[in-house]
Design a protein around this motif. Structure first.
Motif, PDB file in Angstrom:
ATOM      1  N   LEU A 285       4.104  -9.409   1.913  1.00 57.58           N
ATOM      2  CA  LEU A 285       5.240  -9.578   1.011  1.00 57.58           C
ATOM      3  C   LEU A 285       5.674 -11.042   0.932  1.00 57.58           C
ATOM      4  N   SER A 286       5.508 -11.781   2.019  1.00 54.99           N
ATOM      5  CA  SER A 286       5.805 -13.211   1.986  1.00 54.99           C
ATOM      6  C   SER A 286       4.942 -13.913   0.942  1.00 54.99           C
ATOM      7  N   TYR A 287       3.673 -13.511   0.867  1.00 57.92           N
ATOM      8  CA  TYR A 287       2.784 -14.078  -0.143  1.00 57.92           C
ATOM      9  C   TYR A 287       3.220 -13.670  -1.549  1.00 57.92           C
ATOM     10  N   GLN A 288       3.623 -12.428  -1.713  1.00 60.23           N
ATOM     11  CA  GLN A 288       4.049 -11.973  -3.032  1.00 60.23           C
ATOM     12  C   GLN A 288       5.261 -12.765  -3.516  1.00 60.23           C
ATOM     13  N   PHE A 289       6.224 -12.983  -2.638  1.00 58.05           N
ATOM     14  CA  PHE A 289       7.411 -13.730  -3.023  1.00 58.05           C
ATOM     15  C   PHE A 289       7.059 -15.158  -3.462  1.00 58.05           C
ATOM     16  N   ALA A 340       8.453   4.702   3.708  1.00 61.41           N
ATOM     17  CA  ALA A 340       7.333   4.875   2.781  1.00 61.41           C
ATOM     18  C   ALA A 340       7.780   4.675   1.330  1.00 61.41           C
ATOM     19  N   VAL A 341       8.927   5.239   0.953  1.00 62.31           N
ATOM     20  CA  VAL A 341       9.431   5.104  -0.414  1.00 62.31           C
ATOM     21  C   VAL A 341       9.739   3.636  -0.734  1.00 62.31           C
ATOM     22  N   GLY A 342      10.377   2.935   0.203  1.00 68.88           N
ATOM     23  CA  GLY A 342      10.714   1.534  -0.029  1.00 68.88           C
ATOM     24  C   GLY A 342       9.488   0.665  -0.203  1.00 68.88           C
ATOM     25  N   ILE A 343       8.472   0.849   0.643  1.00 69.04           N
ATOM     26  CA  ILE A 343       7.249   0.046   0.533  1.00 69.04           C
ATOM     27  C   ILE A 343       6.504   0.378  -0.755  1.00 69.04           C
ATOM     28  N   LEU A 344       6.512   1.645  -1.149  1.00 71.91           N
ATOM     29  CA  LEU A 344       5.860   2.020  -2.404  1.00 71.91           C
ATOM     30  C   LEU A 344       6.561   1.368  -3.597  1.00 71.91           C
ATOM     31  N   LEU A 346       8.108  -1.515  -3.513  1.00 71.71           N
ATOM     32  CA  LEU A 346       7.770  -2.938  -3.467  1.00 71.71           C
ATOM     33  C   LEU A 346       6.376  -3.215  -3.999  1.00 71.71           C
ATOM     34  N   SER A 347       5.529  -2.186  -4.069  1.00 74.70           N
ATOM     35  CA  SER A 347       4.177  -2.380  -4.601  1.00 74.70           C
ATOM     36  C   SER A 347       4.201  -2.657  -6.101  1.00 74.70           C
ATOM     37  N   ARG A 348       5.334  -2.442  -6.759  1.00 71.66           N
ATOM     38  CA  ARG A 348       5.443  -2.622  -8.207  1.00 71.66           C
ATOM     39  C   ARG A 348       5.845  -4.044  -8.592  1.00 71.66           C
ATOM     40  N   ALA A 417      -6.721  -8.971   0.332  1.00 72.12           N
ATOM     41  CA  ALA A 417      -7.532 -10.140   0.001  1.00 72.12           C
ATOM     42  C   ALA A 417      -8.828  -9.783  -0.697  1.00 72.12           C
ATOM     43  N   SER A 418      -9.330  -8.570  -0.482  1.00 71.19           N
ATOM     44  CA  SER A 418     -10.644  -8.193  -1.032  1.00 71.19           C
ATOM     45  C   SER A 418     -10.553  -7.326  -2.278  1.00 71.19           C
ATOM     46  N   SER A 419      -9.330  -7.104  -2.789  1.00 75.27           N
ATOM     47  CA  SER A 419      -9.162  -6.192  -3.930  1.00 75.27           C
ATOM     48  C   SER A 419      -8.680  -6.885  -5.196  1.00 75.27           C
ATOM     49  N   GLY A 420      -8.735  -8.201  -5.229  1.00 73.20           N
ATOM     50  CA  GLY A 420      -8.378  -8.904  -6.443  1.00 73.20           C
ATOM     51  C   GLY A 420      -6.891  -8.857  -6.744  1.00 73.20           C
ATOM     52  N   PRO A 421      -6.529  -8.938  -8.053  1.00 76.15           N
ATOM     53  CA  PRO A 421      -5.106  -8.981  -8.442  1.00 76.15           C
ATOM     54  C   PRO A 421      -4.310  -7.753  -8.014  1.00 76.15           C
ATOM     55  N   GLN A 422      -4.978  -6.623  -7.861  1.00 72.94           N
ATOM     56  CA  GLN A 422      -4.295  -5.400  -7.459  1.00 72.94           C
ATOM     57  C   GLN A 422      -4.291  -5.197  -5.946  1.00 72.94           C
ATOM     58  N   GLY A 423      -4.655  -6.243  -5.210  1.00 75.67           N
ATOM     59  CA  GLY A 423      -4.786  -6.106  -3.766  1.00 75.67           C
ATOM     60  C   GLY A 423      -3.505  -5.711  -3.067  1.00 75.67           C
ATOM     61  N   TYR A 424      -2.382  -6.350  -3.458  1.00 77.46           N
ATOM     62  CA  TYR A 424      -1.117  -6.036  -2.800  1.00 77.46           C
ATOM     63  C   TYR A 424      -0.696  -4.594  -3.072  1.00 77.46           C
ATOM     64  N   ALA A 425      -0.838  -4.157  -4.331  1.00 79.42           N
ATOM     65  CA  ALA A 425      -0.467  -2.777  -4.667  1.00 79.42           C
ATOM     66  C   ALA A 425      -1.343  -1.783  -3.904  1.00 79.42           C
ATOM     67  N   ARG A 426      -2.632  -2.071  -3.806  1.00 82.20           N
ATOM     68  CA  ARG A 426      -3.532  -1.169  -3.084  1.00 82.20           C
ATOM     69  C   ARG A 426      -3.171  -1.121  -1.601  1.00 82.20           C
ATOM     70  N   ALA A 427      -2.861  -2.292  -1.013  1.00 84.61           N
ATOM     71  CA  ALA A 427      -2.464  -2.325   0.396  1.00 84.61           C
ATOM     72  C   ALA A 427      -1.175  -1.538   0.606  1.00 84.61           C
ATOM     73  N   SER A 428      -0.260  -1.597  -0.361  1.00 85.60           N
ATOM     74  CA  SER A 428       0.992  -0.844  -0.253  1.00 85.60           C
ATOM     75  C   SER A 428       0.747   0.652  -0.243  1.00 85.60           C
ATOM     76  N   VAL A 429      -0.195   1.111  -1.081  1.00 84.89           N
ATOM     77  CA  VAL A 429      -0.520   2.533  -1.115  1.00 84.89           C
ATOM     78  C   VAL A 429      -1.110   2.974   0.217  1.00 84.89           C
ATOM     79  N   TRP A 430      -2.014   2.153   0.766  1.00 89.01           N
ATOM     80  CA  TRP A 430      -2.579   2.473   2.082  1.00 89.01           C
ATOM     81  C   TRP A 430      -1.497   2.502   3.154  1.00 89.01           C
ATOM     82  N   SER A 431      -0.589   1.541   3.102  1.00 87.52           N
ATOM     83  CA  SER A 431       0.499   1.500   4.077  1.00 87.52           C
ATOM     84  C   SER A 431       1.356   2.756   3.975  1.00 87.52           C
ATOM     85  N   THR A 432       1.659   3.170   2.746  1.00 89.87           N
ATOM     86  CA  THR A 432       2.461   4.370   2.543  1.00 89.87           C
ATOM     87  C   THR A 432       1.753   5.608   3.079  1.00 89.87           C
TER      88      THR A 432
END
Length: 455
Positions: A285-289, A340-344, A346-348, A417-432
């Motif tokens: 999230l630090s990177y996203q900001f 889980a809801v909060g992190i999901l 933040l994926s948006r 890092a390995s999922s391109g522009p959607q990497g953060y959103a994908r990581a958020s789904v895995w985290s959830t």
């Protein structure tokens, strides 16, 4: 008998040292974009700047408690603070990523010694019940504020100077701790009856490093490669050997009998899961900001403050009430659901996302969830243990948090890092998804145990 002034001085020093240990982790999270540019750290390697610290702390904190028992508080705090200060100097002057990671690992080693030593100092300095409660309350508040301190000070240093100037903040505190400990703490003889099981410590940290490497490498899509399978096999073998050694030891690093209590086991699982989902995403999230929303380092640090404020407010005012009225399973279940809801949410985050319309409400939800999990798990993990095992119970709680954080940072960073522009959103789904699974286990475990009154 009332507590003397020297005890309160020790509280101040122990609190300041613990604040630096906590702040060191959050500061590097905000600083990582700058560190990555300065030292040309690859996206897949940057997680080791965080994990080197957390893995060393997780693998050695149980041994650190034994070192305090054997060599005494003054010796351990003086040596630990000097070592930590030297490690920070290595980090602050590093010109290559390998040196930086080695310095971070050394910081984790000395933090694993200082953390149980600080708690031991407080436990012995405050014997009056009223002063003891006040002292531990103040210490807890200092520890809670450590995350915010690291975020704001780290962001300000990066904004107006350099991340390397963190040395100027933390090193003087370590030196003051050395002076006060040397003057105020009594000299204690070496207790040779306390055995140091170095082999168990080596097995645990070796197994954890192999596990984190395997998970990080596998998360990039190489789950069935020979290297990943081999690392998994090595990890399982080393950790299994660690468990076997604990059964045959008169003074084990980890008394396995503590894990028979399913309420306590649920607490340990909860803290590991929260470390994975919350602190792992904190790093990304630090990177996203900074990279998506264009925040400065200082604004990034300030952006996290509402999350920490909500966490502290809910933990102080409501968590104990919910635990007392509804019990362990309900409290942890609510916490994991909110997290889980909060992190999901933040994926948006997109470049046009509103801080007030999306990020702040999501942070408030995450803060509520974290507040229900953390204090509940800590209280349950240390309840109903004997005096000789209280330190080990607390240390293993920290171990679970650091292991979860290490795995979360490694896996989620690799996915991002390995999922391109959607990497953060994908990581958020895995985290959830992981939070949902861990939350289910944490809720079910107490239900299958005999009833115990909530604390």
């Amino acid at each position: 008998m009332r507590t003397g002034r020297s005890a309160w001085a020790l509280l101040g020093v122990a609190g300041a040292v613990q604040l630096v240990l906590i702040a060191d982790t959050t500061m590097i999270s905000v600083a990582m974009p700058s560190v990555q540019r300065d030292l040309q750290v690859s996206d897949l390697s940057r997680q080791w700047v965080i994990s080197a610290y957390t893995l060393a702390l997780a693998g050695l904190i149980l041994l650190g408690g034994r070192l305090v028992d054997r060599f005494g508080r003054r010796t351990v705090i003086v040596a630990g603070a000097l070592g930590f200060a030297a490690s920070i100097l290595v980090v602050g002057t590093a010109r290559e990523v390998g040196v930086l990671i080695a310095g971070r690992a050394a910081e984790g080693v000395f933090a694993a010694v200082l953390t149980p030593a600080n708690l031991s100092v407080l436990a012995r300095a405050f014997t009056d019940p009223r002063d003891r409660a006040r002292a531990f309350g103040l210490f807890g508040a200092i520890v809670t504020s450590g995350g915010g301190f690291g975020l704001v000070v780290g962001g300000a240093l990066i904004e107006f100077a350099s991340w390397r100037w963190w040395v100027c903040v933390s090193t003087p505190i370590a030196i003051v701790a050395v002076v006060v400990a040397w003057r105020q703490l009594p000299r204690e003889p070496v207790d040779r009856s306390v055995r140091l099981d170095l082999r168990s410590a080596a097995l645990s940290i070796g197994g954890l490093v192999a596990l984190v490497w395997a998970l990080a490498t596998g998360a990039s899509g190489n789950w069935w490669s020979e290297q990943v399978m081999g690392a998994f096999a090595v990890s399982m073998a080393l950790l299994a050997a660690f468990v076997v050694r604990q059964w045959g030891k008169s003074q084990p690093l980890l008394p396995l009998a503590m894990l028979r209590d399913r309420h306590r086991l649920s607490a340990y699982v909860s803290e590991a899961g929260a470390g994975f989902g919350l602190l792992g995403m904190f790093f990304l999230l630090s990177y996203q900001f900074q990279q998506v929303l264009g925040f400065s380092a200082l604004m990034t640090g300030l952006a996290f403050i509402p999350l920490l404020a909500v966490d502290a407010a809910v933990a102080i005012q409501y968590t104990h009430r919910l635990l007392r009225r509804r019990g362990l399973s309900v409290t942890l279940g609510c916490g994991f659901a909110l997290l889980a809801v909060g992190i999901l949410l933040l994926s948006r985050i997109t470049p046009s996302s509103s801080y007030w319309g999306l990020i702040l409400p999501a942070e408030a939800i995450v803060g509520c969830g974290a507040a229900l999990i953390g204090p509940t798990a800590m209280s349950t993990a240390t309840a109903d243990v004997g005096a000789q095992e209280s330190g080990i119970a607390s240390a293993f709680f920290s171990t679970c948090q650091m292991v979860g954080t290490s795995i979360g940072v490694a896996v989620l960073n690799t996915i991002g890092a390995s999922s391109g522009p959607q990497g953060y959103a994908r990581a958020s789904v895995w985290s959830t998804a992981v939070l949902g699974c861990v939350g289910f286990v944490a809720v079910v475990l107490p239900m299958s145990a005999r009833h115990r009154a909530p604390r």
